[in-house]
Write a protein that holds these residues in place. Structure first.
Motif, PDB file in Angstrom:
ATOM      1  N   ASN A 196      -5.243   7.362  -1.771  1.00  0.00           N
ATOM      2  CA  ASN A 196      -4.989   8.544  -1.789  1.00  0.00           C
ATOM      3  C   ASN A 196      -5.509   9.321  -0.640  1.00  0.00           C
ATOM      4  OD1 ASN A 196      -4.715   8.826  -4.532  1.00  0.00           O
ATOM      5  ND2 ASN A 196      -6.614   8.286  -5.294  1.00  0.00           N
ATOM      6  N   TYR A 197      -4.685  10.436  -0.345  1.00  0.00           N
ATOM      7  CA  TYR A 197      -5.050  11.017   1.077  1.00  0.00           C
ATOM      8  C   TYR A 197      -5.173  12.636   0.608  1.00  0.00           C
ATOM      9  CZ  TYR A 197      -3.722   7.009   3.747  1.00  0.00           C
ATOM     10  OH  TYR A 197      -3.735   5.694   4.191  1.00  0.00           O
ATOM     11  N   LYS A 198      -5.533  13.533   1.492  1.00  0.00           N
ATOM     12  CA  LYS A 198      -5.690  15.080   1.211  1.00  0.00           C
ATOM     13  C   LYS A 198      -4.346  15.486   1.609  1.00  0.00           C
ATOM     14  CE  LYS A 198     -10.664  15.008   1.892  1.00  0.00           C
ATOM     15  NZ  LYS A 198     -11.760  15.713   2.296  1.00  0.00           N
ATOM     16  N   GLY A 199      -3.444  15.575   0.937  1.00  0.00           N
ATOM     17  CA  GLY A 199      -2.008  16.105   1.159  1.00  0.00           C
ATOM     18  C   GLY A 199      -1.058  15.084   1.804  1.00  0.00           C
ATOM     19  N   ASN A 200       0.082  15.862   1.683  1.00  0.00           N
ATOM     20  CA  ASN A 200       1.164  14.961   2.224  1.00  0.00           C
ATOM     21  C   ASN A 200       1.297  14.951   3.767  1.00  0.00           C
ATOM     22  OD1 ASN A 200       2.775  14.445  -0.126  1.00  0.00           O
ATOM     23  ND2 ASN A 200       3.543  16.576  -0.391  1.00  0.00           N
ATOM     24  N   SER A 201       0.744  15.882   4.523  1.00  0.00           N
ATOM     25  CA  SER A 201       0.700  15.664   5.897  1.00  0.00           C
ATOM     26  C   SER A 201      -0.224  14.699   6.268  1.00  0.00           C
ATOM     27  CB  SER A 201      -0.039  17.140   6.609  1.00  0.00           C
ATOM     28  OG  SER A 201       0.741  18.182   6.245  1.00  0.00           O
ATOM     29  N   ALA A 202      -1.276  14.221   5.637  1.00  0.00           N
ATOM     30  CA  ALA A 202      -2.149  13.060   5.734  1.00  0.00           C
ATOM     31  C   ALA A 202      -1.327  11.820   5.425  1.00  0.00           C
ATOM     32  CB  ALA A 202      -3.336  13.100   4.944  1.00  0.00           C
ATOM     33  N   PHE A 236       0.828  -1.119  -0.048  1.00  0.00           N
ATOM     34  CA  PHE A 236       0.087  -0.095   0.008  1.00  0.00           C
ATOM     35  C   PHE A 236       0.850   1.184   0.112  1.00  0.00           C
ATOM     36  CE2 PHE A 236      -2.847  -3.230   1.622  1.00  0.00           C
ATOM     37  CZ  PHE A 236      -4.151  -2.855   0.880  1.00  0.00           C
ATOM     38  N   ALA A 237       0.823   2.086  -1.134  1.00  0.00           N
ATOM     39  CA  ALA A 237       1.498   3.488  -0.968  1.00  0.00           C
ATOM     40  C   ALA A 237       0.596   4.407  -1.071  1.00  0.00           C
ATOM     41  CB  ALA A 237       1.987   3.484  -2.334  1.00  0.00           C
ATOM     42  N   GLY A 238       0.848   5.590  -0.292  1.00  0.00           N
ATOM     43  CA  GLY A 238       0.229   6.819  -0.092  1.00  0.00           C
ATOM     44  C   GLY A 238       0.345   7.777  -1.058  1.00  0.00           C
ATOM     45  N   ALA A 239      -0.366   8.507  -1.411  1.00  0.00           N
ATOM     46  CA  ALA A 239      -0.202   9.704  -2.300  1.00  0.00           C
ATOM     47  C   ALA A 239      -1.292  10.742  -2.074  1.00  0.00           C
ATOM     48  CB  ALA A 239      -0.562   9.221  -3.756  1.00  0.00           C
ATOM     49  N   GLY A 240      -0.883  11.842  -1.937  1.00  0.00           N
ATOM     50  CA  GLY A 240      -1.645  13.248  -1.780  1.00  0.00           C
ATOM     51  C   GLY A 240      -2.212  13.900  -3.088  1.00  0.00           C
ATOM     52  N   ALA A 241      -1.680  14.794  -3.611  1.00  0.00           N
ATOM     53  CA  ALA A 241      -2.176  15.158  -4.826  1.00  0.00           C
ATOM     54  C   ALA A 241      -2.214  14.394  -5.968  1.00  0.00           C
ATOM     55  CB  ALA A 241      -1.411  16.602  -5.229  1.00  0.00           C
ATOM     56  N   ASN A 242      -2.855  14.718  -6.981  1.00  0.00           N
ATOM     57  CA  ASN A 242      -2.704  13.857  -8.350  1.00  0.00           C
ATOM     58  C   ASN A 242      -1.481  13.848  -8.703  1.00  0.00           C
ATOM     59  OD1 ASN A 242      -5.793  14.107  -8.231  1.00  0.00           O
ATOM     60  ND2 ASN A 242      -5.862  15.929  -9.139  1.00  0.00           N
ATOM     61  N   SER A 243      -0.673  14.818  -8.575  1.00  0.00           N
ATOM     62  CA  SER A 243       0.839  14.492  -9.165  1.00  0.00           C
ATOM     63  C   SER A 243       1.380  13.479  -8.143  1.00  0.00           C
ATOM     64  CB  SER A 243       1.551  15.957  -9.276  1.00  0.00           C
ATOM     65  OG  SER A 243       1.492  16.362  -7.765  1.00  0.00           O
ATOM     66  N   PHE A 244       1.327  13.489  -7.157  1.00  0.00           N
ATOM     67  CA  PHE A 244       1.833  12.284  -6.473  1.00  0.00           C
ATOM     68  C   PHE A 244       1.288  10.853  -6.718  1.00  0.00           C
ATOM     69  CE2 PHE A 244       3.132  16.033  -3.916  1.00  0.00           C
ATOM     70  CZ  PHE A 244       4.499  15.627  -3.566  1.00  0.00           C
ATOM     71  N   GLN A 245      -0.052  10.976  -7.041  1.00  0.00           N
ATOM     72  CA  GLN A 245      -0.593   9.603  -7.501  1.00  0.00           C
ATOM     73  C   GLN A 245       0.234   9.169  -8.870  1.00  0.00           C
ATOM     74  OE1 GLN A 245      -4.893   9.885  -7.734  1.00  0.00           O
ATOM     75  NE2 GLN A 245      -4.944   7.730  -8.342  1.00  0.00           N
ATOM     76  N   LEU A 246       0.467  10.082  -9.621  1.00  0.00           N
ATOM     77  CA  LEU A 246       0.895   9.886 -10.995  1.00  0.00           C
ATOM     78  C   LEU A 246       2.467   9.406 -10.662  1.00  0.00           C
ATOM     79  CD1 LEU A 246       0.721   9.437 -14.064  1.00  0.00           C
ATOM     80  CD2 LEU A 246       1.192  12.055 -14.197  1.00  0.00           C
ATOM     81  N   ALA A 247       3.036  10.122  -9.704  1.00  0.00           N
ATOM     82  CA  ALA A 247       4.452   9.838  -9.705  1.00  0.00           C
ATOM     83  C   ALA A 247       4.659   8.344  -9.118  1.00  0.00           C
ATOM     84  CB  ALA A 247       5.240  10.788  -8.657  1.00  0.00           C
ATOM     85  N   THR A 248       3.489   7.935  -8.158  1.00  0.00           N
ATOM     86  CA  THR A 248       3.629   6.766  -7.519  1.00  0.00           C
ATOM     87  C   THR A 248       3.554   5.655  -8.525  1.00  0.00           C
ATOM     88  OG1 THR A 248       3.059   7.665  -5.477  1.00  0.00           O
ATOM     89  CG2 THR A 248       2.589   5.292  -5.769  1.00  0.00           C
ATOM     90  N   ALA A 249       2.682   5.896  -9.525  1.00  0.00           N
ATOM     91  CA  ALA A 249       2.250   4.971 -10.508  1.00  0.00           C
ATOM     92  C   ALA A 249       3.625   4.703 -11.485  1.00  0.00           C
ATOM     93  CB  ALA A 249       1.295   5.423 -11.431  1.00  0.00           C
ATOM     94  N   VAL A 250       4.374   5.958 -11.629  1.00  0.00           N
ATOM     95  CA  VAL A 250       5.615   5.531 -12.565  1.00  0.00           C
ATOM     96  C   VAL A 250       6.546   4.901 -11.648  1.00  0.00           C
ATOM     97  CG1 VAL A 250       7.336   7.073 -13.734  1.00  0.00           C
ATOM     98  CG2 VAL A 250       5.090   7.818 -13.831  1.00  0.00           C
ATOM     99  N   PHE A 251       6.791   5.219 -10.589  1.00  0.00           N
ATOM    100  CA  PHE A 251       7.815   4.549  -9.508  1.00  0.00           C
ATOM    101  C   PHE A 251       7.425   3.124  -9.619  1.00  0.00           C
ATOM    102  CE2 PHE A 251       8.872   2.773  -5.358  1.00  0.00           C
ATOM    103  CZ  PHE A 251      10.324   3.132  -5.423  1.00  0.00           C
ATOM    104  N   SER A 252       6.199   2.956  -9.331  1.00  0.00           N
ATOM    105  CA  SER A 252       5.646   1.465  -9.337  1.00  0.00           C
ATOM    106  C   SER A 252       6.059   0.599 -10.563  1.00  0.00           C
ATOM    107  CB  SER A 252       4.285   1.219  -9.128  1.00  0.00           C
ATOM    108  OG  SER A 252       3.853  -0.001  -8.827  1.00  0.00           O
ATOM    109  N   SER A 253       5.963   1.206 -11.706  1.00  0.00           N
ATOM    110  CA  SER A 253       6.084   0.600 -12.900  1.00  0.00           C
ATOM    111  C   SER A 253       7.710   0.335 -13.111  1.00  0.00           C
ATOM    112  CB  SER A 253       5.355   1.254 -13.838  1.00  0.00           C
ATOM    113  OG  SER A 253       5.831   0.833 -15.429  1.00  0.00           O
TER     114      SER A 253
END
Length: 321
Positions: free
Chosen positions: A180-186, A153-170
């Motif tokens: 998905n969480y509401k921001g990096n603090s979460a 399980f990987a956490g992501a805040g903004a859409n850009s982090f969700q996309l970055a996590t997808a690239v990293f995973s691939s």
């Protein structure tokens, strides 16, 4: 013949007038438009650069905040401004390379509508895990996923982090289910409470937890090690060849802005970022100072836009305009 000569003279006079205006630049205050509310990292960076540009070029540089639509409101405003160097965009990678991958329709083209000036600061993402995680490297994280036989399980805040996590995973072949969480603090809070296994988080959000020992950094995603975390390897150094991915903030003018104006701004930005006090302030924000050429910024965009589009398609990520 007279008509042609008149047209040619008119074009010559216009070119000379444009050259003269560029030589005198700036002759009045300059607006720097930011697509986010006051107080955030992008806004603080803009105000720091405005202060430095004013000191070097002798005219006020005024920061104007136009938040909304993931930065698209500010970007559109600069696109429609006169191409004279008196309206500039403090453009984040989220608006200039991530948005084109995520949004089906945008009212701007980040390449055709803007003249790149300089990459101001690089914002590396830190690959972090909880302090008691058995993973101590990118390879360990991949092995952990293989051992469990199920996605991490990987956490992501903004859409850009969700996309970055997808690239990293691939790219790392680490199967991951993104939460998905509401921001990096979460995201950081989720790591601390064992809700997720790992996350890519920007440096500013996670540095306090790394220093206190509550979280552990496995790698940084940029092309080189982060100045404030010199002992943490890059993802490339960790065995994933050719991986370099970070967010950034840059300066742009509308397309068609005279080359002399772009060169003046680029030179002033680069000089400012070489000052130790300026560099230190940016590092406090989790931003690595850069000060690139205009061409280097253009090449960064040309490399990232297709990468993000491919990743978004593979991860089935798409947003309404």
């Amino acid at each position: 013949m007279k008509r042609y000569l008149s047209w040619w003279l008119g074009m010559l006079m216009a070119a000379l007038a444009c050259h003269a205006a560029a030589q005198d630049y700036p002759a009045r205050p300059v607006r720097m438009i930011v697509g986010f509310a006051p107080g955030g990292g992008n806004d603080i960076l803009a105000r720091l650069m405005a202060e430095q540009l004013q000191r070097r070029l002798g005219q006020p540089f005024i920061v104007e905040n136009r938040p909304g639509a993931s930065g698209a409101i500010a970007i559109g405003a600069v696109k429609r401004a006169p191409a004279d160097g008196y309206t500039l965009l403090v453009g984040p990678s989220s608006g200039m390379t991530v948005n084109p991958a995520l949004y089906r329709e945008l009212d701007y083209d980040p390449v055709a509508d803007f003249a790149p000036i300089s990459l101001v600061g690089d914002i590396p993402m830190i690959l972090v895990v909880k302090k008691d995680s058995p993973a101590r490297s990118v390879g360990d994280l991949a092995a952990l996923a293989g051992k469990n036989g199920k996605p991490l399980f990987a956490g992501a805040g903004a859409n850009s982090f969700q996309l970055a996590t997808a690239v990293f995973s691939s790219r790392t072949a680490i199967p991951a289910e993104v939460v998905n969480y509401k921001g990096n603090s979460a995201v950081v809070a989720a790591l601390l409470s064992n809700e997720i296994d790992f996350a890519l988080v920007d440096a500013a959000a996670v540095l306090p937890q790394l220093r206190s020992g509550h979280l552990r950094a496995l790698a940084v995603t940029g092309a080189r090690r982060f100045t404030l975390l010199p002992d943490v390897p890059t993802v490339t150094e960790s065995g994933v060849q050719g991986f370099a991915m970070s967010f950034w903030s840059s300066l742009y003018a509308p397309a068609g802005t005279p080359d002399a104006v772009v060169a003046t701004l680029q030179s002033a930005i680069s000089a400012a970022l070489r000052e130790p006090g300026v560099a230190r302030r940016l590092l406090e924000l989790g931003i690595e100072p850069v000060g690139s050429s205009s061409q280097a910024l253009a090449e960064t965009m040309a490399r990232e836009i297709p990468l993000y589009k491919q990743a978004a398609k593979a991860a089935n990520l798409s947003l309404s305009p």
